[in-house]
Design an enzyme around this catalytic site. Structure first.
Site, short mmCIF file in Angstrom:
data_model
loop_
_atom_site.label_atom_id
_atom_site.label_comp_id
_atom_site.label_asym_id
_atom_site.label_seq_id
_atom_site.Cartn_x
_atom_site.Cartn_y
_atom_site.Cartn_z
N TYR A 247 7.04 10.24 4.82
CA TYR A 247 8.44 10.12 5.18
C TYR A 247 8.56 10.52 6.65
O TYR A 247 8.16 11.63 7.00
CB TYR A 247 9.34 11.00 4.32
CG TYR A 247 10.77 10.56 4.45
CD1 TYR A 247 11.22 9.41 3.81
CD2 TYR A 247 11.67 11.27 5.24
CE1 TYR A 247 12.53 8.97 3.95
CE2 TYR A 247 12.99 10.83 5.38
CZ TYR A 247 13.40 9.68 4.72
OH TYR A 247 14.69 9.24 4.86
N PHE A 251 6.12 1.39 6.71
CA PHE A 251 6.45 0.18 5.95
C PHE A 251 7.36 0.57 4.78
O PHE A 251 6.95 1.38 3.93
CB PHE A 251 5.16 -0.51 5.46
CG PHE A 251 4.27 -0.90 6.61
CD1 PHE A 251 4.53 -2.06 7.33
CD2 PHE A 251 3.22 -0.09 6.99
CE1 PHE A 251 3.73 -2.41 8.41
CE2 PHE A 251 2.42 -0.43 8.08
CZ PHE A 251 2.68 -1.59 8.79
N HIS A 255 4.94 3.00 -1.43
CA HIS A 255 3.50 3.02 -1.67
C HIS A 255 3.01 4.46 -1.63
O HIS A 255 3.54 5.28 -0.89
CB HIS A 255 2.76 2.16 -0.64
CG HIS A 255 3.09 2.51 0.77
ND1 HIS A 255 4.17 1.97 1.43
CD2 HIS A 255 2.51 3.37 1.63
CE1 HIS A 255 4.23 2.47 2.65
NE2 HIS A 255 3.24 3.33 2.81
P1 M7G Z 1 2.88 4.12 5.91
O1 M7G Z 1 3.09 5.48 5.38
O2 M7G Z 1 3.96 3.10 5.71
O3 M7G Z 1 2.58 4.15 7.46
O4 M7G Z 1 1.54 3.61 5.26
P2 M7G Z 1 1.51 4.89 8.35
O5 M7G Z 1 0.72 3.77 9.00
O6 M7G Z 1 2.31 5.65 9.33
O7 M7G Z 1 0.67 5.73 7.46
C1 M7G Z 1 1.12 2.29 5.32
C2 M7G Z 1 -0.35 2.24 5.00
O8 M7G Z 1 -0.72 0.88 4.85
C3 M7G Z 1 -1.21 2.81 6.13
O9 M7G Z 1 -2.08 3.79 5.60
C4 M7G Z 1 -1.96 1.59 6.67
O10 M7G Z 1 -3.27 1.89 7.09
C5 M7G Z 1 -1.96 0.65 5.48
N1 M7G Z 1 -1.96 -0.78 5.86
C6 M7G Z 1 -1.27 -1.34 6.87
N2 M7G Z 1 -1.50 -2.68 6.87
C7 M7G Z 1 -0.88 -3.61 7.82
C8 M7G Z 1 -2.35 -2.97 5.86
C9 M7G Z 1 -2.94 -4.19 5.38
O11 M7G Z 1 -2.75 -5.30 5.88
N3 M7G Z 1 -3.75 -4.06 4.28
C10 M7G Z 1 -4.02 -2.84 3.69
N4 M7G Z 1 -4.84 -2.82 2.65
N5 M7G Z 1 -3.46 -1.68 4.14
C11 M7G Z 1 -2.64 -1.75 5.20
#
Ligand code: M7G
EC number: 3.6.1.59
Length: 372
Positions: A247, A251, A255
């Protein structure tokens, strides 16, 4: 990528042309670069992230190959190139170059990268906002609705259009189901730094802020099914797993992040993470906990959300200069809180503030804090 038309651009990483380094992290042994792929476009920017892989235990095996366990690449092989720096008494210092199989560097490319991606991957000043439910409604939510990363990659996973072969587990129930698969950040080689994501099938939960008691079956299912599957597939003790939400997330489709507690994965800091266990417990105690709670979160310099909060709260500015001890009180205040930085370039200054002034007592009550 903001443009939903863009599906899977092709690029040759070797053709990348560097514009500038966004972040060079010597602890994580990773570097984030901004540049272009001139053969594709002179203007569309790309981010390339290189990260050295963690060691696998088999990489340092010295056991001879046998029929039962055929040879795996190991540092200790004839292919190891050794450059001796010095040997002094009982101490030796070397630079060694292992076989090609062990030299791989995990690489992530974001192309075309938006300004928001550049901001996310850049090193910058961070601030802590204490978000009340009212502030969420009036400031954060409108911002999220208007400006957020595309969720195209998430929907591609949920609809089995991309990364299908990487799915570790799926429960298809539209209310309580989810997909478990490796996070982009995991090199996929080493269980030591396993990093999985549990992405829920439900589309209407942006973040923990939207969670309420009716989502408990979903959360309990993720906790149990993910633990069972990870234990079965990777042999990890379920009691050694860290399961948490971010938080604010990057995205806004719910998740869960999952990795082993013995590994310090990126983004596990207390100012960003909310343990799944705690979230479940809070909802069991109070069904509308997350609609009533004040939730702190970190916002980066350069993010428009910080400007929006600055209009309402005192976030960047602080009232008084640092007074380190009472004995020094007679010393003149050399620098005002705002001018107390040696960089002349205001942009540099924004990103390099390293001193924190003691807030005015009244400001201490304010709902925003500056953090280091
Ligand atoms: P978050 O908490 O929304 O954002 O987590 P954060 O990047 O600040 O942690 C999103 C998670 O999705 C992150 O751990 C990213 O590494 C992972 N992620 C992002 N993308 C674009 C992808 C993707 O295309 N495929 C997969 N498998 N994971 C992704």
């Amino acid at each position: 990528m903001e443009n939903s038309e863009i599906k899977s651009p092709t690029y040759d990483i070797s053709k990348f042309r560097l514009k500038r380094i966004l972040n060079n992290n010597s602890v994580r042994k990773s570097i984030s670069l901004l540049g272009t792929f001139p053969d594709l476009s002179e203007t569309d920017e790309a981010i390339v992230v290189f990260e050295k892989n963690a060691y696998q235990e088999s990489d340092i095996s010295t056991e001879a190959a046998s029929k039962e366990s055929p040879a795996k690449p190991s540092y200790f092989s004839a292919e190891l190139k050794v450059n001796t720096e010095f040997i002094n008494n009982i101490y030796g210092s070397f630079q060694v170059v292992p076989s090609l199989d062990l030299c791989a560097v995990k690489s992530t490319v974001i192309y075309p990268a938006t300004d928001k991606h550049v901001e996310k991957y850049s090193i910058c000043q961070k601030y802590l906002i204490r978000e009340t439910p009212d502030l969420y409604e009036s400031t954060t939510l409108p911002y999220i609705n208007e400006s957020q990363f595309s969720l195209e990659w998430v929907y591609n996973i949920l609809e089995h259009k991309k990364e299908t072969e990487r799915i570790v587990f799926e429960d298809k129930d539209p209310e309580t189901g989810f997909i478990l698969l490796p996070d982009l950040k995991w090199d996929g080689r080493n269980v030591e730094n396993l990093y999985l994501l549990g992405i829920v099938h439900k589309h209407d939960i942006k973040s923990i802020r939207d969670l309420n008691g009716s989502h408990l079956p979903l959360l309990l299912n993720i906790r149990q099914s993910a633990k069972d599957e990870i234990s079965k597939r990777y042999g990890l003790n379920p009691n050694q797993l860290r399961m948490y939400f971010h938080y604010q997330p990057s995205f806004y489709h719910l998740h869960v992040h999952i990795n082993p507690i013995r590994n310090d994965a990126p983004g596990i800091w207390c100012e960003k993470s909310h343990m799944l266990d705690t979230v479940i417990s809070n909802l069991e105690l109070l069904s509308d906990y997350y609609q009533r709670a004040t939730l702190p979160f970190v916002v980066y310099e350069g993010n428009k959300l910080l400007d929006l909060y600055e209009e309402k709260l005192t976030v960047r500015s602080v009232a008084a200069p640092i007074s380190e001890s009472k004995g020094r009180e007679e010393e003149p205040a050399v620098e005002s809180a705002v001018d107390g930085f040696s960089d002349d370039d205001p942009e540099e200054r924004e990103c390099k503030r390293i001193r924190l002034a003691t807030p005015d007592p009244k400001e201490a009550e304010a709902t925003a804090q500056v953090c280091a």
